[in-house]
Design an enzyme around this catalytic site. Structure first.
Site, PDB file in Angstrom:
ATOM      1  N   THR A 119       0.815  -1.214   0.000  1.00 52.87           N
ATOM      2  CA  THR A 119       0.000   0.000   0.000  1.00 52.87           C
ATOM      3  C   THR A 119       0.849   1.263   0.000  1.00 52.87           C
ATOM      4  O   THR A 119       1.963   1.268   0.550  1.00 52.87           O
ATOM      5  CB  THR A 119      -0.921   0.012   1.248  1.00 52.87           C
ATOM      6  OG1 THR A 119      -1.544   1.297   1.357  1.00 52.87           O
ATOM      7  CG2 THR A 119      -0.139  -0.236   2.527  1.00 52.87           C
ATOM      8  N   TYR A 143      -1.784   0.164  10.148  1.00 46.92           N
ATOM      9  CA  TYR A 143      -2.073  -0.513   8.876  1.00 46.92           C
ATOM     10  C   TYR A 143      -0.848  -0.464   7.966  1.00 46.92           C
ATOM     11  O   TYR A 143      -0.380  -1.495   7.469  1.00 46.92           O
ATOM     12  CB  TYR A 143      -3.282   0.147   8.196  1.00 46.92           C
ATOM     13  CG  TYR A 143      -3.483  -0.299   6.777  1.00 46.92           C
ATOM     14  CD1 TYR A 143      -3.883  -1.604   6.496  1.00 46.92           C
ATOM     15  CD2 TYR A 143      -3.248   0.569   5.709  1.00 46.92           C
ATOM     16  CE1 TYR A 143      -4.045  -2.018   5.183  1.00 46.92           C
ATOM     17  CE2 TYR A 143      -3.420   0.159   4.406  1.00 46.92           C
ATOM     18  CZ  TYR A 143      -3.811  -1.133   4.140  1.00 46.92           C
ATOM     19  OH  TYR A 143      -3.969  -1.552   2.841  1.00 46.92           O
TER      20      TYR A 143
HETATM   21  N1  UFG Z   1     -12.947  11.623   1.486  1.00 49.69           N
HETATM   22  C1  UFG Z   1     -13.960  12.542   1.639  1.00 49.69           C
HETATM   23  N2  UFG Z   1     -15.183  12.082   2.048  1.00 49.69           N
HETATM   24  C2  UFG Z   1     -15.419  10.756   2.300  1.00 49.69           C
HETATM   25  C3  UFG Z   1     -14.368   9.825   2.133  1.00 49.69           C
HETATM   26  C4  UFG Z   1     -13.143  10.296   1.724  1.00 49.69           C
HETATM   27  O1  UFG Z   1     -13.773  13.741   1.419  1.00 49.69           O
HETATM   28  O2  UFG Z   1     -16.545  10.412   2.678  1.00 49.69           O
HETATM   29  C5  UFG Z   1     -11.640  12.107   0.993  1.00 49.69           C
HETATM   30  C6  UFG Z   1     -10.486  11.808   1.926  1.00 49.69           C
HETATM   31  O3  UFG Z   1     -10.355  12.805   2.889  1.00 49.69           O
HETATM   32  C7  UFG Z   1      -9.324  11.746   0.922  1.00 49.69           C
HETATM   33  C8  UFG Z   1      -9.976  11.174  -0.335  1.00 49.69           C
HETATM   34  O4  UFG Z   1     -11.368  11.438  -0.200  1.00 49.69           O
HETATM   35  O5  UFG Z   1      -8.867  13.036   0.620  1.00 49.69           O
HETATM   36  C9  UFG Z   1      -9.784   9.670  -0.501  1.00 49.69           C
HETATM   37  O6  UFG Z   1     -10.157   9.022   0.702  1.00 49.69           O
HETATM   38  P1  UFG Z   1     -10.388   7.428   0.781  1.00 49.69           P
HETATM   39  O7  UFG Z   1     -10.905   7.141   2.147  1.00 49.69           O
HETATM   40  O8  UFG Z   1     -11.195   7.006  -0.383  1.00 49.69           O
HETATM   41  O9  UFG Z   1      -8.952   6.818   0.579  1.00 49.69           O
HETATM   42  P2  UFG Z   1      -7.591   7.146   1.351  1.00 49.69           P
HETATM   43  O10 UFG Z   1      -6.760   7.963   0.417  1.00 49.69           O
HETATM   44  O11 UFG Z   1      -7.802   7.698   2.697  1.00 49.69           O
HETATM   45  O12 UFG Z   1      -7.044   5.691   1.579  1.00 49.69           O
HETATM   46  C10 UFG Z   1      -6.335   4.976   0.631  1.00 49.69           C
HETATM   47  C11 UFG Z   1      -6.532   3.474   0.838  1.00 49.69           C
HETATM   48  C12 UFG Z   1      -5.900   3.038   2.126  1.00 49.69           C
HETATM   49  C13 UFG Z   1      -4.482   3.501   2.195  1.00 49.69           C
HETATM   50  C14 UFG Z   1      -4.434   4.996   2.010  1.00 49.69           C
HETATM   51  C15 UFG Z   1      -3.058   5.564   2.081  1.00 49.69           C
HETATM   52  O13 UFG Z   1      -7.893   3.166   0.846  1.00 49.69           O
HETATM   53  O14 UFG Z   1      -5.934   1.626   2.191  1.00 49.69           O
HETATM   54  O15 UFG Z   1      -4.997   5.313   0.742  1.00 49.69           O
HETATM   55  O16 UFG Z   1      -2.282   4.981   1.105  1.00 49.69           O
HETATM   56  F1  UFG Z   1      -3.946   3.213   3.392  1.00 49.69           F
END
Ligand code: UFG
Length: 332
Positions: A119, A143
């Site tokens: 990841t 994680y």
């Molecule tokens: N976001 C929102 N609203 C939501 C959900 C997410 O604005 O309801 C935003 C988050 O703040 C972020 C972006 O959308 O800016 C993406 O968020 P996600 O939760 O879809 O994904 P992440 O980037 O947080 O997580 C991903 C993977 C993880 C990994 C992480 C870091 O899902 O497994 O990248 O590499 F750990």
């Protein structure tokens, strides 16, 4: 295509797409999955499903021998970042310790090739974006640490045994099989595109935008969204490389090398559905970096793999189609 491929977590989101990609390219597949977060119906009927834990050495080794397993693709694990903060030992058990057992079983059974779901969380908050594989590994949650520890075990095992591996560091995986055979089905989604298509199909009322004051083009977080079927295809190419060049191991980012902001993603959902999502501007979510985009030059230089679905509207269209199918199923 001699022997078969053992896919752990093959009943889960990314694993089930890898199973499809392997079967479609002529491999025989055996899935080991405990079905805690996966679904038996997500496993294509051409594959064999063995229900059980990857740390059950007896079961895993019997499966490896019975199915003449040639390589392991290891997707099984826990993936919820905030949960890893409140229950770190669950992540060190399900990700790190379980991987240790699985790798040991592979070595004991003479399975020489291993592909690991790693990841971008291994980088933590990168100083330079796009982030290169050689950037400092500084995970900011258990994680990411649990996955990085598994990468380290693989490195050491490859140095000591007749064994090679490919660790694929995923960026933001989204979308669904374009033929509608699988998709993201787990309840309680936290991922932006999943949440947005749930809202678009009336399963939730609105979408929160976490943070509007980041140093990005529109103030919202930027991520590198990769279509799950492209990601699955990268695994099949990585497998071919491990077999053809058994002396080398690899660690590669999996992303498209460009990012979209939260607002750009929600605009895409509005475009595809011809509706307007109800957006709620909120404060930042803890632990979120402003921007996370892959430097994907290594995977492009190493594998024949090329992105085929690098199109945000296509990712959203496929995710939405799956979400609608999911609503039609009573058992999902
Ligand atoms: N976001 C929102 N609203 C939501 C959900 C997410 O604005 O309801 C935003 C988050 O703040 C972020 C972006 O959308 O800016 C993406 O968020 P996600 O939760 O879809 O994904 P992440 O980037 O947080 O997580 C991903 C993977 C993880 C990994 C992480 C870091 O899902 O497994 O990248 O590499 F750990």
């Amino acid at each position: 295509r001699e022997g078969s491929i053992l896919v752990t977590g093959g009943a889960g989101y990314i694993g089930s797409h890898a199973v499809l990609a392997l079967l479609d390219s002529g491999w025989r597949v055996v899935v080991v999955d405990n079905l805690v977060t996966g679904f038996d119906w997500a496993v294509d009927s051409r594959a064999t499903l063995v229900r059980g834990a990857i740390e059950d050495d007896e079961l895993v080794r019997a499966t490896m021998r019975e199915h003449d397993v040639r390589a392991v693709m290891h997707f099984a694990g826990s993936v919820v970042v905030p949960e890893s903060v409140t229950d770190p030992l669950k992540y060190y058990r399900n990700n790190t310790a379980a991987s240790r057992s699985l790798i040991e079983s592979a070595v004991a059974c003479g399975v020489k090739h291993f592909i690991f779901s790693s990841t971008a969380a291994t980088y933590g908050t990168p100083e330079v974006v796009p982030v290169h594989e050689d950037a400092p590994k500084a995970p900011i949650n258990p994680y990411g640490t649990s996955k990085l520890m598994t990468e380290m075990m693989l490195r050491d095992v490859a140095a000591a045994h007749d064994f090679n591996y490919c660790a694929l560091r995923y960026f933001n995986v989204a979308g669904a099989d374009p033929q509608g055979r699988s998709g993201q089905s787990t309840a309680g989604a936290t991922h932006l595109i999943k949440i947005a298509v749930e809202a678009a199909t009336g399963k939730r009322g609105n979408v929160s935008v976490f943070g509007t004051d980041y140093d990005t083009r529109d103030g919202t977080g930027v991520r590198d969204y990769i279509h799950v079927s492209d990601l699955a295809a990268a695994h099949v190419d990585a497998l071919d490389l491990l077999i053809v060049k058994p002396e080398a191991s690899h660690t590669m980012n999996c992303g498209y090398g460009r990012g979209y902001s939260v607002l750009e993603v929600l605009d895409a959902v509005d475009r595809v559905t011809n509706m307007k999502l109800d957006r709620r501007m909120e404060g930042r979510r803890a632990g979120d970096p402003a921007e996370l985009v892959a430097d994907n030059s290594r995977i492009l230089a190493t594998l024949p793999w090329r992105p085929e679905r690098d199109d945000l509207d296509q990712i959203v269209t496929d995710a939405l189609a799956w979400e609608r199918r999911l609503s039609e199923r009573t058992d999902r």
